[in-house]
Design a protein around this motif. Structure first.
Motif, mmCIF file in Angstrom:
data_model
loop_
_atom_site.group_PDB
_atom_site.id
_atom_site.type_symbol
_atom_site.label_atom_id
_atom_site.label_comp_id
_atom_site.label_asym_id
_atom_site.label_seq_id
_atom_site.Cartn_x
_atom_site.Cartn_y
_atom_site.Cartn_z
ATOM 1 N N GLN A 72 0.832 -1.197 0.000
ATOM 2 C CA GLN A 72 0.000 0.000 0.000
ATOM 3 C C GLN A 72 0.875 1.259 0.000
ATOM 4 O OE1 GLN A 72 -3.332 0.296 -0.057
ATOM 5 N NE2 GLN A 72 -3.854 -1.869 -0.033
ATOM 6 N N GLU A 79 1.262 7.151 -6.697
ATOM 7 C CA GLU A 79 0.270 8.204 -6.956
ATOM 8 C C GLU A 79 0.894 9.580 -6.789
ATOM 9 O OE1 GLU A 79 -3.803 8.154 -5.722
ATOM 10 O OE2 GLU A 79 -3.648 6.086 -5.024
ATOM 11 N N GLN A 320 -8.719 -0.726 -0.881
ATOM 12 C CA GLN A 320 -8.677 0.723 -0.647
ATOM 13 C C GLN A 320 -8.768 0.955 0.862
ATOM 14 O OE1 GLN A 320 -8.692 3.578 -3.292
ATOM 15 N NE2 GLN A 320 -7.421 1.788 -3.647
ATOM 16 N N GLU A 333 -3.792 -7.473 4.796
ATOM 17 C CA GLU A 333 -2.858 -6.989 3.776
ATOM 18 C C GLU A 333 -1.454 -7.534 4.009
ATOM 19 O OE1 GLU A 333 -3.346 -5.037 0.903
ATOM 20 O OE2 GLU A 333 -5.340 -5.793 1.411
ATOM 21 N N ARG A 384 -1.543 -1.712 -9.226
ATOM 22 C CA ARG A 384 -0.696 -1.304 -8.094
ATOM 23 C C ARG A 384 0.400 -0.339 -8.519
ATOM 24 N NH1 ARG A 384 -3.125 -5.864 -7.611
ATOM 25 N NH2 ARG A 384 -3.833 -6.614 -5.564
ATOM 26 N N ARG A 430 -8.544 10.718 -8.670
ATOM 27 C CA ARG A 430 -7.970 9.790 -7.706
ATOM 28 C C ARG A 430 -8.285 8.333 -8.013
ATOM 29 N NH1 ARG A 430 -6.420 10.826 -2.650
ATOM 30 N NH2 ARG A 430 -6.021 8.619 -2.670
ATOM 31 N N PRO A 431 -9.504 7.978 -8.490
ATOM 32 C CA PRO A 431 -9.766 6.563 -8.736
ATOM 33 C C PRO A 431 -8.778 6.004 -9.737
ATOM 34 C CG PRO A 431 -11.809 7.802 -8.770
ATOM 35 C CD PRO A 431 -10.700 8.798 -8.734
ATOM 36 N N TRP A 432 -7.981 5.011 -9.319
ATOM 37 C CA TRP A 432 -6.900 4.504 -10.144
ATOM 38 C C TRP A 432 -7.292 3.281 -10.953
ATOM 39 C CZ3 TRP A 432 -6.892 -0.209 -8.198
ATOM 40 C CH2 TRP A 432 -7.241 -0.340 -6.850
ATOM 41 N N TRP A 433 -8.453 2.687 -10.634
ATOM 42 C CA TRP A 433 -8.780 1.444 -11.322
ATOM 43 C C TRP A 433 -9.310 1.683 -12.733
ATOM 44 C CZ3 TRP A 433 -10.847 2.985 -6.656
ATOM 45 C CH2 TRP A 433 -12.087 3.618 -6.721
#
Length: 444
Positions: A72, A79, A320, A333, A384, A430-433
């Motif tokens: 993480q 990012e 998340q 995790e 990732r 921000r949403p990375w998917w």
């Protein structure tokens, strides 16, 4: 008294129409400057906002790292790097997060990028990361050289001293344990030294072996060792073993000759290679160099098995987590990360490197099964931010243009016009998917 004739000013000579044109020109220039300042101020505002968001992501990454959530943490640093791609600290931090996940090639690339941006003492940690990554890859001399570079900037750095010492020890052990070393003494008798990687050794004279242990010291010049005889190698009735003996040693003649020297009449470490305790040893046998990758299976076969296990262990999309995750979230995790790290340790760096190559370009796989596995791994690595989405790589290559050698330098007016006319860049969401949309295709 001489009369001085008054010279009329420029404005008195200009017509009313010319004065109006001059005033209009001034208003136009003032308007352009005002427009430029507004655009420039907006750019500064956007930059500050990006920096603030990047700092927030970096801080969150640091918090995840402290919790042991290295996967993480590396995602947060990635990012932040999208907002500040020339931030040496972010690359350095992500390199450490990668090292914690046994992702050594990725860590090395980040450490090198960090030093490319800032190679000063302020970024001393990047030298440590790079030296450690090279050590983990088995590039011992390179690891020592990078540590030397860092120590030239900060001599007392404990991390760099420790990595350099380890690199030197492994390099020395590799040479010492390569094969037995022998020398013919003045009386014509052959003496043979054999060193083992576990710190044990034997000295053979007249066919009789004396067992011992050795402790290396690789910080001095010449380097040294302390040899301790084992009682079982001395024979019955010989009394207690002799006290530990100090030796200095050096490799010569392209590492095919080993110089060993111990004092015969004292227990002090010698400083020169001379006297009756000096042995000039040669390799007793010409053995083949040890193969670091002695696996009998082809690399792609092992990579296929490794990728399958990683895909089975790594969810398609990472969790998340909130800024302060619960103990249950942390444990879940950490279990995933540790399982994948164990796979990387078990299969080794070469297999992981091959898997990374395949994930970047699944079409390079030689079989359909391996290509499908590589595509599944690619999706997980993209999610990732371990690798760049393939469509972004293709777009970047498409936009690359050759630089004209004689391109004229832009004027200040050109720069002003570009700043005013340039459209505002859309803020990254921000949403990375979303980057997975074009490559997921429903494959899990």
């Amino acid at each position: 008294m001489v009369a001085i004739e008054e010279v009329p000013s420029d404005e008195e000579e200009l017509t009313e129409e010319q004065l109006e044109e001059r005033a209009a020109e001034k208003r136009r220039r003032d308007g352009e400057y005002l427009q430029f300042r507004r655009a420039f101020d907006q750019l500064k505002k956007d930059h500050k906002a990006q920096q603030a968001e990047s700092d927030k992501l970096k801080e969150q990454g640091n918090n995840f790292f402290k919790l042991g959530l290295y996967m993480q943490a590396s995602m947060m640093y990635s990012e932040a790097l999208e907002l500040q791609p020339d931030n040496a600290v972010l690359y350095c931090n992500r390199a450490m997060a990668y090292l914690k996940q046994e992702m050594v090639p990725e860590a090395l690339a980040d450490a090198e990028k960090s030093l490319e941006i800032d190679g000063s003492v302020e970024n001393i940690k990047a030298y440590w990361r790079k030296s450690q990554a090279l050590l983990d890859l088995g590039h011992l001399e390179e690891s020592e050289a990078v540590a030397d570079e860092g120590l030239a900037l900060q001599a007392g750095n404990q991390h760099l001293n420790r990595v350099r010492r380890k690199a030197r020890e492994l390099s020395t052990m590799k040479k010492l344990c390569y094969c037995p070393w022998s020398a013919t003494m003045a009386n014509g008798v052959e003496k043979t030294y054999t060193f083992q990687k576990d710190g044990s050794m034997s000295i053979t004279v007249f066919g009789h072996s004396i067992n011992a242990t050795y402790d290396l010291s690789v910080e001095g010049n010449p380097r040294s060792m302390v040899v301790k005889m084992k009682p079982e190698g001395l024979g019955a009735g010989t009394g207690p073993p002799p006290p530990p003996r100090p030796y200095i040693f050096e490799f010569h003649d392209n590492d095919s000759e080993l110089w060993l020297c111990t004092p015969m009449e004292s227990d002090e470490l010698p400083t020169k290679f001379e006297g009756p305790g000096f042995d000039r040893l040669r390799k007793a046998t010409e053995e083949a160099a040890p193969d670091e990758d002695d696996a009998t299976e082809p690399l792609d076969v092992r990579a296929s098995r490794y990728i399958r296990e990683v895909v089975d262990s790594m969810p398609l999309l990472p969790a998340q987590l909130p800024e302060s995750p619960s103990d249950q979230q942390i444990n879940q995790e950490v279990l995933i990360m540790e399982k994948i790290s164990k796979l990387r340790r078990r299969y080794g760096v070469k297999v992981h490197q091959r898997a990374l190559e395949l994930a970047k370009n699944p079409e390079s796989a030689k079989t359909t099964e391996l290509r499908d596995l590589a595509a599944a791994l690619q999706m997980r690595f993209v999610a990732r931010r371990i690798i760049t989405p393939p469509e972004e790589v293709a777009e970047a290559k498409k936009e690359e243009k050759p630089v004209e050698k004689s391109a004229p330098a832009p004027t200040s007016q050109d720069a002003t016009k570009q700043a005013v006319d340039a459209p505002a860049r859309p803020a990254k969401t921000r949403p990375w998917w979303g980057c997975l949309a074009s490559i997921c295709g429903g494959v899990q």
